[in-house]
Design a protein around this motif. Structure first.
Motif, short mmCIF file in Angstrom:
data_model
loop_
_atom_site.label_atom_id
_atom_site.label_comp_id
_atom_site.label_asym_id
_atom_site.label_seq_id
_atom_site.Cartn_x
_atom_site.Cartn_y
_atom_site.Cartn_z
N TRP A 192 6.32 10.06 -10.90
CA TRP A 192 7.14 9.83 -9.72
C TRP A 192 7.25 8.32 -9.53
O TRP A 192 6.26 7.65 -9.26
CB TRP A 192 6.55 10.47 -8.47
N ASP A 193 8.47 7.79 -9.69
CA ASP A 193 8.60 6.33 -9.71
C ASP A 193 9.56 5.79 -8.64
O ASP A 193 10.09 4.69 -8.78
CB ASP A 193 9.05 5.85 -11.09
N VAL A 194 9.77 6.56 -7.56
CA VAL A 194 10.58 6.06 -6.45
C VAL A 194 9.70 5.17 -5.57
O VAL A 194 8.64 5.60 -5.10
CB VAL A 194 11.16 7.22 -5.62
N LYS A 195 10.12 3.94 -5.36
CA LYS A 195 9.30 2.99 -4.62
C LYS A 195 9.21 3.33 -3.13
O LYS A 195 10.05 4.04 -2.59
CB LYS A 195 9.86 1.58 -4.81
N GLY A 196 8.17 2.76 -2.49
CA GLY A 196 7.98 2.94 -1.06
C GLY A 196 7.21 4.22 -0.74
O GLY A 196 6.59 4.83 -1.61
N GLN A 197 7.27 4.61 0.52
CA GLN A 197 6.62 5.85 0.95
C GLN A 197 7.59 7.01 0.73
O GLN A 197 8.04 7.66 1.66
CB GLN A 197 6.20 5.75 2.41
N GLY B 112 -8.34 1.50 1.49
CA GLY B 112 -6.90 1.50 1.70
C GLY B 112 -6.19 2.47 0.78
O GLY B 112 -6.79 3.06 -0.13
N GLY B 113 -4.90 2.65 1.00
CA GLY B 113 -4.13 3.60 0.22
C GLY B 113 -3.99 3.20 -1.24
O GLY B 113 -3.86 2.03 -1.57
N MET B 114 -4.03 4.20 -2.12
CA MET B 114 -3.83 3.99 -3.55
C MET B 114 -2.33 3.96 -3.82
O MET B 114 -1.65 4.99 -3.73
CB MET B 114 -4.49 5.11 -4.35
N GLU B 115 -1.79 2.79 -4.14
CA GLU B 115 -0.34 2.66 -4.26
C GLU B 115 0.20 3.23 -5.58
O GLU B 115 1.34 3.71 -5.62
CB GLU B 115 0.07 1.20 -4.10
N ASN B 116 -0.60 3.15 -6.64
CA ASN B 116 -0.17 3.66 -7.94
C ASN B 116 -1.32 4.39 -8.61
O ASN B 116 -2.45 3.90 -8.62
CB ASN B 116 0.29 2.51 -8.84
N ALA B 117 -1.02 5.57 -9.20
CA ALA B 117 -2.07 6.33 -9.87
C ALA B 117 -1.47 7.32 -10.85
O ALA B 117 -0.56 8.08 -10.49
CB ALA B 117 -2.94 7.08 -8.86
N HIS B 118 -1.96 7.29 -12.09
CA HIS B 118 -1.64 8.31 -13.09
C HIS B 118 -0.13 8.53 -13.25
O HIS B 118 0.36 9.65 -13.28
CB HIS B 118 -2.33 9.64 -12.73
N GLY B 119 0.60 7.43 -13.35
CA GLY B 119 2.03 7.53 -13.58
C GLY B 119 2.87 7.70 -12.34
O GLY B 119 4.09 7.82 -12.42
N ASP B 120 2.24 7.69 -11.17
CA ASP B 120 2.97 7.86 -9.90
C ASP B 120 2.97 6.59 -9.07
O ASP B 120 1.97 5.85 -9.04
CB ASP B 120 2.30 8.94 -9.05
N ILE B 121 4.08 6.35 -8.37
CA ILE B 121 4.04 5.51 -7.18
C ILE B 121 3.63 6.45 -6.05
O ILE B 121 4.35 7.41 -5.75
CB ILE B 121 5.40 4.86 -6.89
N VAL B 122 2.47 6.22 -5.47
CA VAL B 122 1.89 7.18 -4.52
C VAL B 122 2.32 6.88 -3.10
O VAL B 122 2.88 7.73 -2.40
CB VAL B 122 0.35 7.18 -4.63
N THR B 123 2.04 5.67 -2.63
CA THR B 123 2.39 5.28 -1.27
C THR B 123 2.62 3.78 -1.25
O THR B 123 2.58 3.12 -2.29
CB THR B 123 1.28 5.69 -0.27
N ASP B 124 2.87 3.25 -0.08
CA ASP B 124 3.12 1.82 0.08
C ASP B 124 2.41 1.37 1.34
O ASP B 124 2.66 1.90 2.43
CB ASP B 124 4.61 1.55 0.18
N ASN B 125 1.49 0.41 1.20
CA ASN B 125 0.73 -0.07 2.35
C ASN B 125 1.44 -1.19 3.12
O ASN B 125 0.88 -1.74 4.05
CB ASN B 125 -0.64 -0.59 1.89
N TYR B 126 2.66 -1.53 2.70
CA TYR B 126 3.41 -2.60 3.34
C TYR B 126 3.49 -2.37 4.87
O TYR B 126 3.66 -1.23 5.30
CB TYR B 126 4.83 -2.67 2.78
N PRO B 127 3.31 -3.42 5.66
CA PRO B 127 3.34 -4.84 5.32
C PRO B 127 2.05 -5.41 4.73
O PRO B 127 2.00 -6.60 4.42
CB PRO B 127 3.66 -5.50 6.65
N LEU B 128 1.01 -4.61 4.63
CA LEU B 128 -0.22 -5.12 4.01
C LEU B 128 -0.01 -5.27 2.51
O LEU B 128 0.69 -4.49 1.88
CB LEU B 128 -1.39 -4.17 4.29
N ASP B 129 -0.66 -6.27 1.93
CA ASP B 129 -0.53 -6.54 0.51
C ASP B 129 -1.57 -5.76 -0.29
O ASP B 129 -2.70 -5.60 0.15
CB ASP B 129 -0.70 -8.04 0.25
N LYS B 130 -1.14 -5.29 -1.46
CA LYS B 130 -1.99 -4.57 -2.41
C LYS B 130 -2.47 -3.24 -1.82
O LYS B 130 -1.95 -2.75 -0.84
CB LYS B 130 -3.18 -5.43 -2.86
#
Length: 633
Positions: free
Chosen positions: A273-278, A327-345
């Motif tokens: 799943w490679d759609v960026k953001g939440q 914090g949230g895992m933004e990328n895992a096992h080929g997925d974009i999982v979530t986005d912690n923005y505005p926080l970095d990383k």
């Protein structure tokens, strides 16, 4: 009105002292015979600061969390709450032991292995230090203290405070009367996440309930503990497997719901799943499932009579803490999982996105509907819970967190009510993560300082970073740079130097371990050609001697890395200091029971030399490190 208000304050303070004194002995309060309070600690897995709807800032989150949103209004919502570490195991150990990961030498997941690079010795500049695989077996955990005070203690869900989920020590070894670890609906779908959805069939182990949610054993185990132990004061540690990978949902309806809500097509490739953001519909469904299952716990406490306090519900005498392990895992096992923005990383990084977490606390005496900008940490739970229950801190037990009980019971918005070990207002917090991103970070007031260890020959990473997160000069935390986008290290060298010195002082007091440079790195690295060489090893009874040659750089530290269960499925390694002698030898006495060992030499330029040399972690596969170490005969 001012005089009346002052009189009310005096009376309130006097009554507060009386209540505290009474609770110390008989747990009475001004409303009558209140029994010992209960505690429910809900620790979620990888839930990000921006994943809970009530934490929306900037772009609204599409995730729906109605139960958590409602719960936030029943207590205090902390906007500047942090986990003790940016990964799971060190945070969990720190919360349960009250000991900072740096002091405990438990700074990352798994652990208990010889230091080595992860995948490629030629391309990795820096390597992790040795770090512990677990809490000590005799650790005086929060659960053990409460158990000794007559509480029924229960753990359900994830443990992961040892080198493996089921390695020693387990929850029942460290203060829990009851422990269950069923993954429930988070068990992987077979053959992939676009199949094997839950149904209404009575024979389906994940059958959908009347609200369309899959049966989740993890949640049912938590409810079972509450039902079976409400006759006694209880401590429930409910560690959810949600929302950790694998990212999937057994609710097809939820998956379809979020595809429609997010305006994304229903997935056809189960692997990516490679759609960026939440915008990950699998993850959105997981977040709503988490909300639903913890909501069942809230509902049970709110609707169940308290058998120890007739006329009252369990929720009236239960402190509930809801938070995340990192914090949230933004990328895992080929997925974009979530986005912690505005926080970095995110997870596995000590920047804000990896350590800032949602935190909601409710309970007797805590005001409802309060939002707080006071900076708090999961390390604070241990002393706070003891204080709320009027239990004295165990003698000789060091706690790195601070007591939040006065803050919670008096004014959750007043940072001056959180006192450090010297009785002064706490304004400092530190994280040490000598792995992956290789950072130590320090927060002092509104400022965040980052020390990067992998900066040599690395144009992408500066040695120091400094960010002003907020401006609190007028008593209100005004957002400035929570994105950590504007590095002030060069423009504010005085503050940078002061915070770096303070960070060193804290790490030194905790005897923290640092990452080292890899002498096998093939590209340019200053002083690489001067690293020492180990020439030989000899053993006389339990005394081991290593001969070495200095090639320009002085040896400043030597560690014996040893195991007492070499070849075991859960092989675990430990560290002791060795003695550096003037004749280019290192000597050390093998600890009792040692089966295998190696020596680590660290030179003045922080290069680490291992003898024998250990393979990369990735290349081990089914082998153990003991296969490559010296056998103790």
């Amino acid at each position: 009105m001012k005089i009346i208000h002052e009189i009310q304050l005096v009376v309130a303070c006097s009554l507060s002292v009386l209540v505290h004194a009474q609770k110390k002995t008989s747990y009475k309060d001004l409303k009558g015979d209140r029994p010992e309070p209960n505690v429910v600690l809900l620790l979620t897995d990888d839930l990000g600061w921006q994943d809970v709807k009530v934490y929306d800032i900037d772009e609204p989150s599409p995730f729906e969390t109605p139960n958590l949103d409602a719960f936030a209004k029943k207590g205090v919502q902390f906007w500047q709450a942090y986990s003790p570490a940016p990964t799971c195991a060190p945070s969990r150990c720190a919360i349960m032991s009250g000991t900072h990961p740096a002091r405990a030498q438990k700074t990352h997941v798994v652990g208990g292995a010889p230091p080595t690079v992860y995948a490629n010795k030629n391309t990795q500049r820096i390597m992790d230090p040795w770090y512990s695989g677990r809490m000590p077996a005799n650790e005086l955990t929060l659960a053990r203290v409460l158990q000794q005070k007559g509480y029924k203690t229960g753990h359900t869900g994830k443990w992961h405070m040892a080198i493996n989920h089921f390695a020693f020590p387990q929850p029942t070894d460290q203060g829990f009367d009851v422990s269950t670890a069923d993954r429930g609906a988070t068990s992987p779908q077979k053959p992939n996440r676009l199949t094997d959805f839950a149904t209404t069939d009575a024979s389906d182990p994940y059958r959908l309930d009347e609200n369309g949610f899959p049966y989740h054993q993890n949640s049912q185990d938590a409810l079972k503990f509450l039902k079976e132990n409400k006759q006694d004061p209880f401590f429930l540690y409910y560690a959810t497997f949600l929302v950790h990978a694998p990212i999937h949902t057994r609710s097809k309806a939820l998956l379809e719901k979020y595809c429609k809500k997010m305006g994304v097509p229903y997935p056809t490739d189960p692997n990516h799943w490679d759609v960026k953001g939440q915008n990950n519909p699998y993850y959105a469904a997981m977040v709503e499932m988490l909300d639903y299952y913890v909501g069942q716990v809230f509902t049970y406490l709110e609707t169940t009579d308290d058998p120890r306090w007739p006329g009252h519900k369990l929720s009236e005498n239960t402190y509930i803490i809801f938070t995340s392990d990192n914090g949230g895992m933004e990328n895992a096992h080929g997925d974009i999982v979530t986005d912690n923005y505005p926080l970095d990383k995110g997870k596995i990084n000590a920047k804000e996105g990896g350590t800032r977490v949602p935190l909601l606390i409710s309970g007797p005496g805590i005001k409802k509907g309060i939002q707080s900008d006071v900076v708090v940490n999961g390390l604070d739970f241990y002393p706070t819970i003891l204080s709320l229950l009027s239990i004295d801190k165990p003698k000789d037990k060091h706690l790195d967190g601070d007591d939040l009980s006065t803050l919670l019971l008096k004014d959750p918005t007043d940072a001056k009510l959180v006192l450090d070990k010297n009785g002064k207002e706490r304004n400092t917090m530190m994280w040490h993560f000598p792995h992956a991103s290789y950072q130590s970070t320090l927060r002092v007031g509104d400022y965040k300082f980052i020390r990067n260890y992998d900066y040599k020959n690395n144009s992408k990473t500066p040695e120091f970073e400094l960010f002003k997160l907020y401006d609190s000069n007028n008593g209100v935390a005004k957002r400035v740079d929570i994105e950590e986008a504007n590095n002030l290290a060069t423009s504010d060298p005085k503050r940078t130097k002061e915070m770096n010195t303070k960070l060193t002082s804290i790490l030194t007091e905790m005897k923290a371990s640092y990452p080292s440079y890899n002498p096998n790195y093939k590209s340019d690295m200053e002083h690489k050609e001067t690293v020492p060489t180990v020439l030989s090893e000899s053993k006389n009874k339990n005394q081991v001697t290593f001969n070495y040659k200095e090639n320009g750089a002085k040896v400043v530290k030597a560690n014996l890395i040893y195991t007492t269960n070499g070849g075991h499925r859960y092989e675990e390694w430990f560290k002791v200091d060795a003695t550096i002698n003037s004749n280019s030898t290192v000597t050390v006495t093998l600890p009792k029971g040692t089966t295998h060992y190696i020596i680590n030499l660290i030179d003045e330029h922080n290069f680490l030399v291992s003898y024998p040399e250990m393979p990369t972690k990735k290349s081990l596969k089914k082998d153990n490190y003991s296969k490559f170490a010296i056998v103790s005969k």
